[in-house]
Design a protein around this motif. Structure first.
Motif, short mmCIF file in Angstrom:
data_model
loop_
_atom_site.label_atom_id
_atom_site.label_comp_id
_atom_site.label_asym_id
_atom_site.label_seq_id
_atom_site.Cartn_x
_atom_site.Cartn_y
_atom_site.Cartn_z
N ASN A 253 0.86 -1.19 0.00
CA ASN A 253 0.00 0.00 0.00
C ASN A 253 0.89 1.23 0.00
O ASN A 253 2.09 1.14 0.27
CB ASN A 253 -0.95 0.01 1.21
N PHE A 254 0.31 2.34 -0.38
CA PHE A 254 1.08 3.58 -0.30
C PHE A 254 0.21 4.71 0.22
O PHE A 254 -1.00 4.74 0.02
CB PHE A 254 1.72 3.94 -1.65
N ALA A 255 0.87 5.62 0.92
CA ALA A 255 0.18 6.77 1.49
C ALA A 255 0.10 7.87 0.44
O ALA A 255 0.91 7.96 -0.48
CB ALA A 255 0.94 7.27 2.71
N THR A 256 -0.91 8.70 0.58
CA THR A 256 -1.06 9.83 -0.33
C THR A 256 -0.85 11.11 0.45
O THR A 256 -0.78 11.11 1.68
CB THR A 256 -2.45 9.82 -0.96
N SER A 257 -0.75 12.19 -0.29
CA SER A 257 -0.55 13.47 0.37
C SER A 257 -1.32 14.53 -0.39
O SER A 257 -1.65 14.36 -1.55
CB SER A 257 0.94 13.82 0.42
N GLY A 258 -1.62 15.61 0.29
CA GLY A 258 -2.29 16.72 -0.36
C GLY A 258 -3.78 16.74 -0.14
O GLY A 258 -4.43 17.77 -0.32
N ASP A 259 -4.35 15.61 0.20
CA ASP A 259 -5.78 15.57 0.50
C ASP A 259 -6.03 14.46 1.49
O ASP A 259 -5.50 13.36 1.36
CB ASP A 259 -6.60 15.34 -0.78
N SER A 260 -6.83 14.71 2.49
CA SER A 260 -7.04 13.72 3.55
C SER A 260 -8.07 12.66 3.16
O SER A 260 -8.21 11.66 3.87
CB SER A 260 -7.47 14.42 4.84
N GLU A 261 -8.80 12.88 2.06
CA GLU A 261 -9.83 11.92 1.66
C GLU A 261 -9.59 11.48 0.21
O GLU A 261 -9.83 12.24 -0.73
CB GLU A 261 -11.23 12.51 1.79
N ASN A 262 -9.13 10.25 0.09
CA ASN A 262 -8.96 9.69 -1.26
C ASN A 262 -10.28 9.11 -1.72
O ASN A 262 -10.74 8.11 -1.20
CB ASN A 262 -7.90 8.60 -1.26
N ASN A 263 -10.90 9.75 -2.70
CA ASN A 263 -12.24 9.31 -3.09
C ASN A 263 -12.25 8.55 -4.42
O ASN A 263 -13.00 7.59 -4.59
CB ASN A 263 -13.17 10.51 -3.21
N GLY A 264 -11.44 9.01 -5.35
CA GLY A 264 -11.42 8.36 -6.66
C GLY A 264 -10.00 8.06 -7.10
O GLY A 264 -9.07 8.78 -6.75
N ILE A 265 -9.84 6.99 -7.87
CA ILE A 265 -8.50 6.63 -8.34
C ILE A 265 -8.63 6.09 -9.76
O ILE A 265 -9.62 5.42 -10.11
CB ILE A 265 -7.84 5.60 -7.41
N PHE A 266 -7.63 6.41 -10.58
CA PHE A 266 -7.62 5.88 -11.95
C PHE A 266 -6.18 5.66 -12.39
O PHE A 266 -5.33 6.55 -12.23
CB PHE A 266 -8.32 6.84 -12.92
N TRP A 267 -5.92 4.48 -12.94
CA TRP A 267 -4.60 4.15 -13.51
C TRP A 267 -4.71 4.27 -15.02
O TRP A 267 -5.54 3.65 -15.65
CB TRP A 267 -4.20 2.74 -13.11
N ASN A 268 -3.87 5.10 -15.63
CA ASN A 268 -3.96 5.33 -17.08
C ASN A 268 -2.86 4.62 -17.86
O ASN A 268 -2.66 4.90 -19.03
CB ASN A 268 -3.93 6.83 -17.39
N GLY A 269 -2.16 3.72 -17.21
CA GLY A 269 -1.09 3.00 -17.88
C GLY A 269 0.28 3.47 -17.48
O GLY A 269 1.28 2.78 -17.72
N SER A 270 0.35 4.66 -16.90
CA SER A 270 1.65 5.17 -16.46
C SER A 270 1.60 5.77 -15.06
O SER A 270 2.61 5.78 -14.36
CB SER A 270 2.18 6.22 -17.44
N HIS A 271 0.45 6.28 -14.68
CA HIS A 271 0.32 6.94 -13.37
C HIS A 271 -1.03 6.61 -12.73
O HIS A 271 -1.99 6.28 -13.43
CB HIS A 271 0.42 8.47 -13.51
N PHE A 272 -1.03 6.72 -11.42
CA PHE A 272 -2.28 6.77 -10.68
C PHE A 272 -2.71 8.23 -10.58
O PHE A 272 -1.89 9.10 -10.23
CB PHE A 272 -2.12 6.21 -9.26
N TYR A 273 -3.95 8.50 -10.86
CA TYR A 273 -4.54 9.82 -10.62
C TYR A 273 -5.54 9.65 -9.49
O TYR A 273 -6.44 8.80 -9.58
CB TYR A 273 -5.22 10.34 -11.88
N ILE A 274 -5.39 10.42 -8.45
CA ILE A 274 -6.22 10.25 -7.27
C ILE A 274 -6.96 11.55 -6.98
O ILE A 274 -6.37 12.64 -6.92
CB ILE A 274 -5.38 9.82 -6.05
#
Lengths: 107, 308
Positions: free
Chosen positions: B110-131
């Protein structure tokens, strides 16, 4: 009408061999020049004569099958250095040797 | 080895029943503008010359397969599939992103995120995760290892509940875009054109007239956008924001039917998450197959079919 031998002043009753003789076979064989080979069984190989000279010929007739192989015996067939499969039923065909390049040609 | 019949047509003749090539002048006409008119009744061995039948996603059928993520996640929300693994967001405060295999087994990654305390949506486009963050309203980007791309961000555009990427466009579902409250007409899907540092906003479109309110997730199959409500109803849109009329349910769990948080596509299957039970539910896609659109015309008494 059968032709007859003609001797001076004498008409013979013996028929002469006109054309070529027919050899019927159910087995593979090497054809003799100027003969007709009737192949009566499937899957046989009829090998053409070796070292032919121009004008020599072999006739081949096959029965109701499509897998008789004509062996080129070192000469070309239709300018190709490969054997030939007679892939049509009841095919009757004549091979005449022409030269080293074209080899046996179909007629 | 040659065949006797190889020599049959060497003189230029052909058998009576030979198939003529479809690209002859008789059978296929290509106009100056590029239109292709195929003679009706012509058998064509080059099937690529014909238009494809249309396949339309029309629904989803629950497979009765689900798995729990409650051992890792407090409130499951966004879900995406990277071609091999699922990645799920925990919407709980400062939750992480967790990795599961295709059967739902946690991979202890697993990995932690930063910049927002609520991760609501995620999408992998083949090169990056967009959260998508629903608290601060940011879109952040992470690499395959979960390291944040600190030089890239779409920041503070309102509560972001879903994100999807098609090509070079990042689509974000933004609550109260340009003001207004949540669940209002001001909820919009905003397309951002990718830049090296974030995105430039384009013309937004609203899903409100179809969805009736806030959507909880946004995803794509590469062709369409899919907006999912909290009750697990999915609405299909074109990338320009036109509702296609296709809607279907991914709300198999009746006991917790109001907290569906994410949808992901994987081949012939669709997966949804529910934040109350913390489960992932599997559905089979239901497709309808349609005939291609054709046009016909008569030319000198012969009917031709235009390939569209």
């Amino acid at each position: 009408m059968a032709l007859t031998k003609v001797k001076a002043g004498v008409i013979s009753s013996d028929p002469i061999a006109v054309g070529i003789t027919t050899v019927a076979t159910a087995s593979s064989l090497t054809a003799t020049v100027n003969t007709h080979v009737y192949v009566s069984a499937a899957g046989q190989t009829i090998t053409l004569p070796s070292s032919p000279t121009a004008g020599q010929r072999v006739l081949i007739t096959v029965g109701n099958f499509v897998n008789t192989i004509v062996g080129r015996n070192g000469s070309n067939i239709m300018s190709s250095g490969t054997d030939m499969t007679l892939d049509k039923e009841y095919l009757s065909i004549q091979f005449i040797f022409t030269d080293a390049t074209r080899g046996w040609v179909m007629a | 080895m040659s065949n006797f019949s190889d020599f049959l047509s060497s003189g230029g003749g052909s058998e009576i029943n030979d198939q003529k090539a479809v690209y002859s002048d008789v059978n296929l006409i290509t106009t100056e503008s590029g239109e292709k008119w195929l003679k009706s009744g012509v058998l064509d061995t080059n099937i690529s010359a014909y238009p494809n039948a249309t396949v339309k996603l029309t629904g989803a059928t629950y497979t009765s397969t689900n798995w729990s993520v409650a051992s890792q996640i407090t409130i499951s929300s966004g879900i995406t599939f990277d071609g091999t693994f699922f990645w799920l967001c925990d919407r709980n405060t400062n939750g992480n992103v967790y990795k599961y295999n295709a059967s739902g087994a946690y991979q202890s990654v697993n990995f932690a995120t930063s910049g927002d305390s609520e991760n609501n949506g995620i999408f992998w486009n083949g090169s990056h995760f967009y959260i998508a963050g629903s608290n601060a309203g940011t879109i952040k980007r992470y690499n395959a290892s979960g390291a944040i791309d600190s030089g890239w961000s779409i920041g503070s555009v309102g509560g972001c509940t879903g994100v999807a990427v098609i090509g070079t466009t990042v689509y974000v579902y933004v609550q109260s875009y340009n003001g207004g409250g949540s669940n209002a007409n001001s909820d919009n899907v905003v397309p951002f054109t990718l830049t090296s540092s974030g995105g430039t906003a384009g013309t937004p479109f609203s899903t409100h007239s179809n969805t009736g309110g806030q959507i909880q997730d946004l995803t794509t199959d590469g062709t369409h956008l899919y907006a999912t409500t909290r009750t697990g109803v999915v609405f299909q849109y074109t990338p320009t924001g036109t509702y296609t009329g296709t809607t279907f349910n991914v709300n198999a769990l009746s006991s917790a039917s109001i907290d569906y948080g994410g949808v992901a596509f994987k081949g012939t299957e669709i997966y949804s998450t529910n934040g109350r039970d913390n489960k992932v539910f599997e559905y089979n896609k239901v497709n309808s197959v349609g005939m291609p659109t054709i046009d016909t015309t008569l030319l000198n008494g012969t009917r031709y079919v235009r390939i569209l």
